[in-house]
Design a protein around this motif. Structure first.
Motif, PDB file in Angstrom:
ATOM      1  N   GLY A 153       0.779  -1.229   0.000  1.00  0.00           N
ATOM      2  CA  GLY A 153       0.000   0.000   0.000  1.00  0.00           C
ATOM      3  C   GLY A 153       0.811   1.279   0.000  1.00  0.00           C
ATOM      4  O   GLY A 153       0.278   2.374   0.213  1.00  0.00           O
ATOM      5  N   VAL A 154       2.129   1.170  -0.268  1.00  0.00           N
ATOM      6  CA  VAL A 154       2.986   2.358  -0.319  1.00  0.00           C
ATOM      7  C   VAL A 154       2.897   2.984  -1.711  1.00  0.00           C
ATOM      8  O   VAL A 154       3.149   2.314  -2.715  1.00  0.00           O
ATOM      9  CB  VAL A 154       4.449   2.007  -0.002  1.00  0.00           C
ATOM     10  CG1 VAL A 154       5.327   3.246  -0.100  1.00  0.00           C
ATOM     11  CG2 VAL A 154       4.542   1.390   1.387  1.00  0.00           C
ATOM     12  N   VAL A 155       2.534   4.261  -1.767  1.00  0.00           N
ATOM     13  CA  VAL A 155       2.323   4.942  -3.047  1.00  0.00           C
ATOM     14  C   VAL A 155       3.633   5.546  -3.562  1.00  0.00           C
ATOM     15  O   VAL A 155       4.338   6.241  -2.829  1.00  0.00           O
ATOM     16  CB  VAL A 155       1.268   6.054  -2.917  1.00  0.00           C
ATOM     17  CG1 VAL A 155       1.103   6.787  -4.252  1.00  0.00           C
ATOM     18  CG2 VAL A 155      -0.061   5.477  -2.449  1.00  0.00           C
ATOM     19  N   ASN A 156       3.963   5.244  -4.814  1.00  0.00           N
ATOM     20  CA  ASN A 156       5.072   5.874  -5.521  1.00  0.00           C
ATOM     21  C   ASN A 156       4.451   7.052  -6.271  1.00  0.00           C
ATOM     22  O   ASN A 156       3.887   6.879  -7.353  1.00  0.00           O
ATOM     23  CB  ASN A 156       5.704   4.857  -6.479  1.00  0.00           C
ATOM     24  CG  ASN A 156       6.793   5.456  -7.344  1.00  0.00           C
ATOM     25  OD1 ASN A 156       6.905   6.667  -7.495  1.00  0.00           O
ATOM     26  ND2 ASN A 156       7.600   4.592  -7.946  1.00  0.00           N
ATOM     27  N   TRP A 157       4.518   8.227  -5.691  1.00  0.00           N
ATOM     28  CA  TRP A 157       3.732   9.344  -6.207  1.00  0.00           C
ATOM     29  C   TRP A 157       4.124   9.767  -7.616  1.00  0.00           C
ATOM     30  O   TRP A 157       3.272  10.173  -8.420  1.00  0.00           O
ATOM     31  CB  TRP A 157       3.816  10.533  -5.251  1.00  0.00           C
ATOM     32  CG  TRP A 157       3.002  10.300  -4.013  1.00  0.00           C
ATOM     33  CD1 TRP A 157       3.468  10.049  -2.759  1.00  0.00           C
ATOM     34  CD2 TRP A 157       1.580  10.240  -3.931  1.00  0.00           C
ATOM     35  NE1 TRP A 157       2.431   9.835  -1.892  1.00  0.00           N
ATOM     36  CE2 TRP A 157       1.253   9.953  -2.574  1.00  0.00           C
ATOM     37  CE3 TRP A 157       0.554  10.404  -4.855  1.00  0.00           C
ATOM     38  CZ2 TRP A 157      -0.062   9.830  -2.137  1.00  0.00           C
ATOM     39  CZ3 TRP A 157      -0.765  10.279  -4.420  1.00  0.00           C
ATOM     40  CH2 TRP A 157      -1.065   9.993  -3.078  1.00  0.00           C
ATOM     41  N   GLU A 158       5.397   9.681  -7.943  1.00  0.00           N
ATOM     42  CA  GLU A 158       5.823  10.063  -9.300  1.00  0.00           C
ATOM     43  C   GLU A 158       5.212   9.110 -10.328  1.00  0.00           C
ATOM     44  O   GLU A 158       4.653   9.540 -11.348  1.00  0.00           O
ATOM     45  CB  GLU A 158       7.347  10.040  -9.389  1.00  0.00           C
ATOM     46  CG  GLU A 158       7.874  10.638 -10.696  1.00  0.00           C
ATOM     47  CD  GLU A 158       9.386  10.692 -10.729  1.00  0.00           C
ATOM     48  OE1 GLU A 158       9.914  11.302 -11.686  1.00  0.00           O
ATOM     49  OE2 GLU A 158      10.041  10.140  -9.817  1.00  0.00           O
ATOM     50  N   ALA A 159       5.268   7.807 -10.039  1.00  0.00           N
ATOM     51  CA  ALA A 159       4.664   6.824 -10.937  1.00  0.00           C
ATOM     52  C   ALA A 159       3.145   6.955 -10.923  1.00  0.00           C
ATOM     53  O   ALA A 159       2.481   6.782 -11.956  1.00  0.00           O
ATOM     54  CB  ALA A 159       5.080   5.417 -10.528  1.00  0.00           C
ATOM     55  N   TRP A 160       2.580   7.260  -9.758  1.00  0.00           N
ATOM     56  CA  TRP A 160       1.122   7.388  -9.651  1.00  0.00           C
ATOM     57  C   TRP A 160       0.605   8.532 -10.526  1.00  0.00           C
ATOM     58  O   TRP A 160      -0.438   8.384 -11.188  1.00  0.00           O
ATOM     59  CB  TRP A 160       0.724   7.631  -8.193  1.00  0.00           C
ATOM     60  CG  TRP A 160      -0.763   7.752  -8.012  1.00  0.00           C
ATOM     61  CD1 TRP A 160      -1.502   8.890  -7.992  1.00  0.00           C
ATOM     62  CD2 TRP A 160      -1.687   6.666  -7.882  1.00  0.00           C
ATOM     63  NE1 TRP A 160      -2.825   8.601  -7.832  1.00  0.00           N
ATOM     64  CE2 TRP A 160      -2.975   7.248  -7.761  1.00  0.00           C
ATOM     65  CE3 TRP A 160      -1.549   5.284  -7.825  1.00  0.00           C
ATOM     66  CZ2 TRP A 160      -4.121   6.479  -7.609  1.00  0.00           C
ATOM     67  CZ3 TRP A 160      -2.697   4.512  -7.679  1.00  0.00           C
ATOM     68  CH2 TRP A 160      -3.962   5.098  -7.565  1.00  0.00           C
ATOM     69  N   MET A 161       1.296   9.651 -10.539  1.00  0.00           N
ATOM     70  CA  MET A 161       0.861  10.783 -11.357  1.00  0.00           C
ATOM     71  C   MET A 161       0.924  10.443 -12.837  1.00  0.00           C
ATOM     72  O   MET A 161       0.047  10.834 -13.616  1.00  0.00           O
ATOM     73  CB  MET A 161       1.718  12.013 -11.042  1.00  0.00           C
ATOM     74  CG  MET A 161       1.596  12.506  -9.602  1.00  0.00           C
ATOM     75  SD  MET A 161      -0.109  12.853  -9.103  1.00  0.00           S
ATOM     76  CE  MET A 161      -0.459  14.281 -10.141  1.00  0.00           C
ATOM     77  N   ALA A 162       1.952   9.698 -13.242  1.00  0.00           N
ATOM     78  CA  ALA A 162       2.051   9.278 -14.643  1.00  0.00           C
ATOM     79  C   ALA A 162       0.932   8.291 -14.980  1.00  0.00           C
ATOM     80  O   ALA A 162       0.324   8.358 -16.059  1.00  0.00           O
ATOM     81  CB  ALA A 162       3.421   8.636 -14.895  1.00  0.00           C
ATOM     82  N   TYR A 163       0.636   7.378 -14.047  1.00  0.00           N
ATOM     83  CA  TYR A 163      -0.445   6.401 -14.263  1.00  0.00           C
ATOM     84  C   TYR A 163      -1.798   7.098 -14.290  1.00  0.00           C
ATOM     85  O   TYR A 163      -2.677   6.756 -15.087  1.00  0.00           O
ATOM     86  CB  TYR A 163      -0.402   5.360 -13.149  1.00  0.00           C
ATOM     87  CG  TYR A 163      -1.573   4.417 -13.144  1.00  0.00           C
ATOM     88  CD1 TYR A 163      -1.790   3.525 -14.191  1.00  0.00           C
ATOM     89  CD2 TYR A 163      -2.477   4.412 -12.082  1.00  0.00           C
ATOM     90  CE1 TYR A 163      -2.869   2.660 -14.188  1.00  0.00           C
ATOM     91  CE2 TYR A 163      -3.565   3.549 -12.066  1.00  0.00           C
ATOM     92  CZ  TYR A 163      -3.751   2.673 -13.120  1.00  0.00           C
ATOM     93  OH  TYR A 163      -4.816   1.820 -13.111  1.00  0.00           O
ATOM     94  N   GLN A 164      -1.961   8.112 -13.455  1.00  0.00           N
ATOM     95  CA  GLN A 164      -3.218   8.849 -13.386  1.00  0.00           C
ATOM     96  C   GLN A 164      -3.595   9.462 -14.731  1.00  0.00           C
ATOM     97  O   GLN A 164      -4.767   9.493 -15.120  1.00  0.00           O
ATOM     98  CB  GLN A 164      -3.097   9.948 -12.316  1.00  0.00           C
ATOM     99  CG  GLN A 164      -4.365  10.730 -12.063  1.00  0.00           C
ATOM    100  CD  GLN A 164      -4.187  11.692 -10.912  1.00  0.00           C
ATOM    101  OE1 GLN A 164      -4.387  11.354  -9.769  1.00  0.00           O
ATOM    102  NE2 GLN A 164      -3.781  12.916 -11.217  1.00  0.00           N
ATOM    103  N   LYS A 165      -2.584   9.923 -15.464  1.00  0.00           N
ATOM    104  CA  LYS A 165      -2.842  10.501 -16.786  1.00  0.00           C
ATOM    105  C   LYS A 165      -3.447   9.468 -17.737  1.00  0.00           C
ATOM    106  O   LYS A 165      -4.339   9.774 -18.525  1.00  0.00           O
ATOM    107  CB  LYS A 165      -1.544  11.056 -17.373  1.00  0.00           C
ATOM    108  CG  LYS A 165      -0.983  12.256 -16.639  1.00  0.00           C
ATOM    109  CD  LYS A 165       0.332  12.708 -17.259  1.00  0.00           C
ATOM    110  CE  LYS A 165       0.922  13.879 -16.501  1.00  0.00           C
ATOM    111  NZ  LYS A 165       2.236  14.307 -17.058  1.00  0.00           N
TER     112      LYS A 165
END
Length: 219
Positions: A153-165
Motif C-alpha cells: 500500500g505504499v504509493v510511488n507518487w511520481e509513478a502514480w501521477m504518470a499512471y493517473q494521466k
C-alpha cells in the motif's frame, strides 16, 4: 422454483457458492452465520437438485477471516457440507492462491486427491505480455518510474501521477489493485514438476458415484 418455471426450464448444473466463497464452519464468523439454518423448503430443494446432478458446491480457499482452517480439513468439511445439504453434489475448488507455481500445482493435485471434481487456477497471466505478475499492463512511461503502488500500500507518487494521466485519457490497462497481482504463468509446466503433479490426480476421485472425473484448468 423460478428456474424450473422459466421457458425453457433450466436444467444445466448450477455452481452454488456460500458467502465470501468460504463454507459453513470454516471460521468463527461462518459458524456464527450458520446459527440461522436454511429453511426446510430450501433444504429439500437443495437435496433434490443435488441428487439429480443439478448442483455443484463451489468454494474458494483464501486463509483469512472467513477461512481459518488448513487446506485438507477445509476440503473435507466442504465434502461433508455437500453431502449433508446438497445431496452429495460434486466439489468445485473455483479459486485459491499460493506464493509459488509449485505450491499451487501441489494444491491442485491435493484437492483432486481429496475429492474435488473440478479445480480452477484462476490467476494465470501471460507475464511476457503484461510485463507484470498480474492482470495489468503499464505503459513505458509508468514502468520507468516503478509500480504506482506496492503490495503493502505504499504509493510511488511520481509513478502514480504518470499512471493517473493514462486513467484520465482512457488508455489505462488495469492496475495492481483488488488481487490483480500475485499471478503465475506456468502452474502446470516448466516451473514445476508437472508429470509428478498430474500423476497424483486420480481419474475418478472418491465421490459417492463414479460419474464425476477430475478436471483441472488454468484461466
Amino acid at each position: 422454483e423460478g428456474l424450473e418455471r422459466s421457458e425453457p426450464p433450466v436444467r444445466a448444473p448450477i455452481a452454488l457458492q456460500d458467502g465470501h466463497g468460504s463454507i459453513e464452519g470454516a471460521s468463527l464468523s461462518t459458524k456464527l452465520l450458520a446459527v440461522v439454518p436454511v429453511s426446510a423448503a430450501a433444504q429439500q430443494k437443495l437435496t433434490e437438485w443435488g441428487r439429480n446432478d443439478r448442483l455443484i458446491l463451489s468454494f474458494h480457499y483464501y486463509p483469512g477471516p472467513v477461512t481459518t482452517m488448513d487446506f485438507g480439513p477445509f476440503i473435507a468439511k466442504a465434502r461433508r457440507q455437500a453431502d449433508e445439504l446438497m445431496g452429495g453434489a460434486p466439489l468445485f475448488l473455483s479459486e485459491f492462491w499460493a506464493a509459488t507455481s509449485q505450491e499451487e500445482a501441489d494444491m491442485m493435485a491435493e484437492a483432486a486427491n481429496l475429492g474435488c471434481t473440478a479445480i480452477t487456477y484462476w490467476q494465470y497471466v501471460n507475464e511476457e505480455f503484461t510485463g507484470n505478475p498480474g492482470w495489468y499492463k503499464y505503459p513505458p512511461e509508468v514502468e520507468l518510474l516503478g509500480d504506482p503502488i506496492s503490495s503493502d500500500g505504499v504509493v510511488n507518487w511520481e509513478a502514480w501521477m504518470a499512471y493517473q494521466k493514462t486513467v484520465r485519457d482512457g488508455t489505462a490497462w488495469g492496475g495492481m489493485i483488488c488481487g490483480a497481482a500475485g499471478a503465475q504463468e506456468d502452474v502446470i509446466g516448466s516451473k514445476c514438476d508437472a508429470k509428478q503433479v498430474l500423476a497424483r490426480i486420480p481419474r475418478v476421485p472418491p465421490l459417492r458415484t463414479p460419474r464425476y472425473a477430475s478436471c483441472c484448468c488454468c484461466l
